[in-house]
Scaffold this active site. Sequence first.
Site, PDB file in Angstrom:
ATOM      1  N   HIS A 117     -24.291  55.902 -32.409  1.00  0.00           N
ATOM      2  CA  HIS A 117     -23.000  56.588 -32.269  1.00  0.00           C
ATOM      3  C   HIS A 117     -22.748  57.471 -33.487  1.00  0.00           C
ATOM      4  O   HIS A 117     -21.962  57.132 -34.372  1.00  0.00           O
ATOM      5  CB  HIS A 117     -21.863  55.574 -32.082  1.00  0.00           C
ATOM      6  CG  HIS A 117     -21.871  54.912 -30.749  1.00  0.00           C
ATOM      7  ND1 HIS A 117     -22.319  53.627 -30.558  1.00  0.00           N
ATOM      8  CD2 HIS A 117     -21.503  55.371 -29.520  1.00  0.00           C
ATOM      9  CE1 HIS A 117     -22.215  53.303 -29.277  1.00  0.00           C
ATOM     10  NE2 HIS A 117     -21.729  54.343 -28.627  1.00  0.00           N
ATOM     11  N   ASP A 127     -21.932  60.459 -21.105  1.00  0.00           N
ATOM     12  CA  ASP A 127     -21.964  59.475 -22.191  1.00  0.00           C
ATOM     13  C   ASP A 127     -23.071  58.448 -21.997  1.00  0.00           C
ATOM     14  O   ASP A 127     -23.609  57.918 -22.978  1.00  0.00           O
ATOM     15  CB  ASP A 127     -20.598  58.784 -22.280  1.00  0.00           C
ATOM     16  CG  ASP A 127     -20.404  58.017 -23.575  1.00  0.00           C
ATOM     17  OD1 ASP A 127     -21.080  58.354 -24.569  1.00  0.00           O
ATOM     18  OD2 ASP A 127     -19.559  57.102 -23.603  1.00  0.00           O
TER      19      ASP A 127
END
Length: 530
Positions: free
Chosen positions: A219, A366
Site C-alpha cells: 500500500h 483496487d
Amino acid sequence: MGSTATETEELENTTFKYLIGEQTEKMWQRLKGILRCLVKQLEKGDVNVIDLKKNIEYAASVLEAVYIDETRRLLDTDDELSDIQSDSVPSEVRDWLASTFTRKMGMMKKKSEEKPRFRSIVHVVQAGIFVERMYRKSYHMVGLAYPEAVIVTLKDVDKWSFDVFALNEASGEHSLKFMIYELFTRYDLINRFKIPVSCLIAFAEALEVGYSKYKNPYHNLIHAADVTQTVHYIMLHTGIMHWLTELEILAMVFAAAIHDYEHTGTTNNFHIQTRSDVAILYNDRSVLENHHVSAAYRLMQEEEMNVLINLSKDDWRDLRNLVIEMVLSTDMSGHFQQIKNIRNSLQQPEGLDKAKTMSLILHAADISHPAKSWKLHHRWTMALMEEFFLQGDKEAELGLPFSPLCDRKSTMVAQSQIGFIDFIVEPTFSLLTDSTEKIIIPLIEEDSKTKTPSYGASRRSNMKGTTNDGTYSPDYSLASVDLKSFKNSLVDIIQQNKERWKELAAQGEPDPHKNSDLVNAEEKHAETHS
C-alpha cells in the site's frame, strides 16, 4: 363482497409466484384493487366482518413477506461464502475471506441507511469536447517537465499491460505524481476546472509523501498509481467515459489517487484490535478508508495544495459526495454487500446509479492485479504477502493471535490467491462487465441510429490525438468500444494466473520468502512468457 373474497383466494394461490417472478407489479396492482374495494364498502356501510378481517390479515401477511424478503436480500451476506466448503478451501484461506470481505467483527447486522443517490444530467456535447481533447499532449507545461524515460513509459498508459513499476523507476519513484498529472492533462481537467498547475503538483507530491510514510511493501504510491491507471483503462475501453460527466471523471481519477493515502500497512481489524487512535476516531467503522479521505482533504486546506479552489460550491459538494462514497466502498468488509446491491440493480428496469457504478469501478481496480499479467500479478502478490507478514510480526510482539495470512511460517500463498480469485476477483469483474454492458450498449445503439450527431458526438467519433513520435492514438469513440474483447481478455488472464497458482500449490506451498530461488524462477518465467 363475494367477488372480493374470490379474488383474494386467487391471489393467495399466486402470491409467492409473483414474489419470485417478474409479475410483482401485477400482484401489487391487484392487492391495491382489493384494498380500495374494501374502502368503498366501508364508506357505504356494506361490510362483511369476516371477509374484511380475512382480507386485512392477508394484506398484512403479504406486506410482511415482502418486508422479510427485502430485509434478507439487503442484509444476508452469508450465502456469498456458502460454497466455500471445508474440503475444497483451506480453513486459513476461508477465515481470511470471511474476515476480510465480510463484516463479522462481533457487530450486530444493521440495515444501513440508503445513501441519497447522486443524479446528474449526462452532458453529451460536454463529453464530446473533453474526449476530443484527451490526447492533447502537454508534457512541458509550466511547473512539470517529463523526463524522456517517463514519456516513453507513458506511451503504454492506455494498455491493460501497463507496467507501473517501470514508470516508477523512470520517474525516480514519482509514479503517482506523473500519473495524476498525465490523466488530469489527457482529460483536460486542468483547463475545465481551472486547477492551478502549481497546486496540482504540490498536492501530488504531498500525496506521495503520505503514501511513503509507513514504507509499506504494497500500500504505497506505486499501488495508488496502478489503481489510478487501471481506472483510466476501464473508463476508456468500456466506453464508461462517454456516460460520465467531466466532474464525475474528475471524481474517479481523484478518488483513485487518494484512495489509500497514509495507509499504515495494517488492516482495519488490526486497528480495531489494538484500539488505535484512528480506530477510536472513526468508531471502528471503515477506519482506514475514512482516514484516507479525511487526510487527503485536509491537505487541500492549505492554499498551495487546494486543487479544487475554483470549483463552484455545487460542484465541490457533488464531487466530495462522490469521492467519499467511492473511497469508503474500497473497504473490503463491504465487498459482498456491494456486489449484491449492484447485482440486484442489474435486475431492475431503471438504469444503474452513477455513484454505485463508479464505486464498483474503483473497487475492481483496487483488486485488479490478479487480472494483470503474471509478471505484475506475482510481484504484487509477493509485496502484499510481505505486508501481511509484517503485520503478523507486530501481532506476535503484542501477544495478539495472527490475523489470517499474516503468519509468515504457515501461510499458504498459492491457496490464498486461488481463493481470492475464485470468490472475489472473478465475480467482481464479471459484474463489472455486466454493468458496463447494460450502460454502454444502449448508448452505442443510440449513437449508431443518430443520423446527424451533435457537434460533440461528431467531434468525439473522429477524435485522434497526436503522440510525441508523430503517430496517432487509437480511436476511443463509442463506435470503437469492444466490450466482448474487454471481457474475454480479462477472463483469459485471470484463468491463466489461477492455473499458475494451482501449479505452485501442487508443488507443496514452499515459503516464497525463504526460497529466493522460487521467486527468481517465477520472475524469469514471467519475463519469458509476458
